[in-house]
Design a protein around this motif. Structure first.
Motif, mmCIF file in Angstrom:
data_model
loop_
_atom_site.group_PDB
_atom_site.id
_atom_site.type_symbol
_atom_site.label_atom_id
_atom_site.label_comp_id
_atom_site.label_asym_id
_atom_site.label_seq_id
_atom_site.Cartn_x
_atom_site.Cartn_y
_atom_site.Cartn_z
ATOM 1 N N ARG A 177 35.041 144.434 55.754
ATOM 2 C CA ARG A 177 34.869 145.852 56.075
ATOM 3 C C ARG A 177 33.429 146.175 56.466
ATOM 4 N NH1 ARG A 177 38.428 148.693 51.194
ATOM 5 N NH2 ARG A 177 40.505 148.149 52.045
ATOM 6 N N GLU A 178 32.482 145.473 55.873
ATOM 7 C CA GLU A 178 31.078 145.691 56.209
ATOM 8 C C GLU A 178 30.686 145.031 57.523
ATOM 9 O OE1 GLU A 178 28.976 147.619 54.694
ATOM 10 O OE2 GLU A 178 30.408 148.197 53.118
ATOM 11 N N VAL A 179 31.306 143.891 57.813
ATOM 12 C CA VAL A 179 30.915 143.128 58.999
ATOM 13 C C VAL A 179 31.713 143.561 60.219
ATOM 14 C CG1 VAL A 179 30.821 140.805 59.995
ATOM 15 C CG2 VAL A 179 30.222 141.166 57.584
ATOM 16 N N THR A 180 33.019 143.823 60.045
ATOM 17 C CA THR A 180 33.882 144.160 61.189
ATOM 18 C C THR A 180 34.443 145.558 61.007
ATOM 19 O OG1 THR A 180 35.829 143.213 60.142
ATOM 20 C CG2 THR A 180 34.462 141.723 61.443
ATOM 21 N N TRP A 181 35.370 145.922 61.881
ATOM 22 C CA TRP A 181 36.044 147.212 61.794
ATOM 23 C C TRP A 181 37.076 147.188 60.672
ATOM 24 C CZ3 TRP A 181 36.777 146.391 67.627
ATOM 25 C CH2 TRP A 181 35.590 146.750 68.289
ATOM 26 N N PRO A 182 37.363 148.352 60.063
ATOM 27 C CA PRO A 182 38.351 148.394 58.967
ATOM 28 C C PRO A 182 39.731 147.901 59.386
ATOM 29 C CG PRO A 182 37.040 150.402 58.996
ATOM 30 C CD PRO A 182 36.675 149.643 60.245
#
Length: 441
Positions: free
Chosen positions: A99-104
């Motif tokens: 969630r922090e690196v990519t889209w939810p």
């Protein structure tokens, strides 16, 4: 009406199939395929961790010998679900990182899998608190099903599908959804009623102002009242009309009354026993060849435990219609009689005095109600006596106290030279006299 129900069911099935088809097509997208691969990798990692750390955890549990039983059961339950625990511990950090690196949206499937795994684990741990194994399994699987449908947003479709499968009885419509609601509500109310009955029973039994029989009656009445209220309140809560049920139960009751006469008789007899207090837990009774003390009073039978450890279940009707000797009905005092005889050469006044003193030397014989000894007859070879004495603890046995008194009499008679005669017979053979000749005819 039946055609409408079939049509509704088909629409629901087609809608669910459409959602499943969309989900399967979405698996062809790259990020969904990546999430599925990550999910399989996490499952494999949880499997390896269980294989590596499971034996060590089991060995550590074996060394905890002094721990309470409830804690050991909790450890065993957690050990059986190590794979699920490791999976939950692995998937949630992965979800947070993605969630922090990519889209939810690119961790959506992983989040659903993590929520399902965590919910299943929590339900498995919480339902372990339920003592009844059948009820525990029902609650556990029902909880897993409901949580899965909620997380997958399929509760509305499942409710509509269950509601479509229904039959009409008079003005009442019975559907699978109504049955599920009734089972859940009645089950919850019965759990509450069971807990309340236990608390009430403990308080009633601790009340010393109530007799044991009245305590049993109050406990039975509270149990019937609470469980009956839970059942009928549960039916009313889910919308079942009880008017038809009352008529049906009356008709069934008339039919069962003829076939279950003995059962009903035992139930009524049990209520009479509790009300008139003729017997109560702890009483010592004799019924035919059965002698023992009352262990418990049931709705259908009375449990009697004998001196040899056997437990007899006597129907309540037998206690009402038969002749029962209650050794401790109004008080605990019991008089016992034993018979013996002495030789004609012994002084009867001395024998009576020695017999009374011997009986008083036995521990359980009451001195405030002193023993008495009387002559009851002159036999063929002895003077016959009866020795009467009192005890106040019949629950400790009657045969053993009689044996102790007989033994005390034997020792006292041996000490004072009192003889206990026994029948003797002299047999003479014709022709054995000296100088006689047998006749030959």
């Amino acid at each position: 009406m039946e055609g409408d129900a079939v049509s509704v069911t088909q629409d629901i099935v087609l809608a669910v199939w459409g959602q499943a088809e969309l989900f399967l097509w979405s698996m062809l997208r790259p990020w969904n395929a990546y999430q599925l691969g990550i999910l399989l990798a996490l499952l494999f990692a949880a499997f390896l961790l269980e294989r590596l750390l499971g034996p060590a955890c089991r060995e550590w549990m074996r060394q905890r010998e002094g721990w309470p039983k409830w804690r050991m059961r909790l450890l065993v339950m957690l050990h059986r679900r190590l794979r699920l625990i490791f999976f939950v511990m692995l998937i949630w950090p992965v979800c947070w990182i993605m969630r922090e690196v990519t889209w939810p949206s690119r961790s959506y499937l992983l989040a659903i899998a993590g929520e399902l795994a965590l919910a299943w684990l929590v339900i498995a741990i919480v339902t372990r608190l339920i003592g009844n194994s059948l009820l525990r399994s029902l609650v556990r699987y029902a909880g897993w099903t409901w949580v899965t449908l909620s997380i997958l947003n399929l509760t509305h479709e499942a409710q509509a599908l269950l509601d479509s499968a229904a039959i009409d009885v008079g003005e009442t419509r019975f559907s699978l959804w109504l049955v599920v609601q009734a089972v859940i509500v009645i089950g919850a109310l019965i759990v509450v009623a069971r807990f309340t009955a236990r608390v009430t029973s403990a308080r009633v039994r601790s009340n010393e102002d109530l007799s044991p029989s009245m305590q049993v009656l109050v406990v039975k009445f509270m149990q019937v009242l609470l469980y009956g209220a839970a059942f009928f309140i549960g039916l009313r809560t889910v919308g079942v009309d009880l008017t038809g049920l009352a008529v049906l139960s009356g008709a069934i009751g008339v039919g069962l009354g003829f076939g279950l006469q003995k059962v009903v008789s035992n139930l009524v007899s049990g209520i009479i026993i509790l009300l008139d207090k003729s017997i109560k837990p702890g009483d010592v009774i004799s019924l035919g060849e059965t002698f023992g003390w009352i262990n418990s009073l049931g709705a259908r039978y009375v449990s009697i435990t004998t001196r040899d450890g056997r437990e007899y279940l006597i129907p309540n009707e037998d206690l009402i219609t038969g002749q029962v000797v209650n050794w401790s009905h109004s008080n605990d005092f019991v008089r016992l009689d034993i018979y013996f005889g002495t030789a004609y050469g012994d002084d009867p006044h001395k024998v009576r005095k020695i017999a009374v003193e011997a009986a008083m030397s036995v521990g359980r014989v009451l001195n405030e109600r002193p023993p008495v000894c009387h002559i009851v007859g002159f036999g063929d070879s002895s003077v016959d006596y009866i020795l009467r004495f009192w005890i106040r603890d019949p629950t400790q046995g009657l045969t053993n106290i009689r044996g102790n008194v007989y033994l005390a009499l034997w020792d006292a008679f041996q000490e004072h030279g009192i003889s206990i005669p026994f029948p003797q017979r002299e047999v003479r053979m014709l022709g054995d006299e000296p100088g006689s000749e047998p006749k030959i005819g």
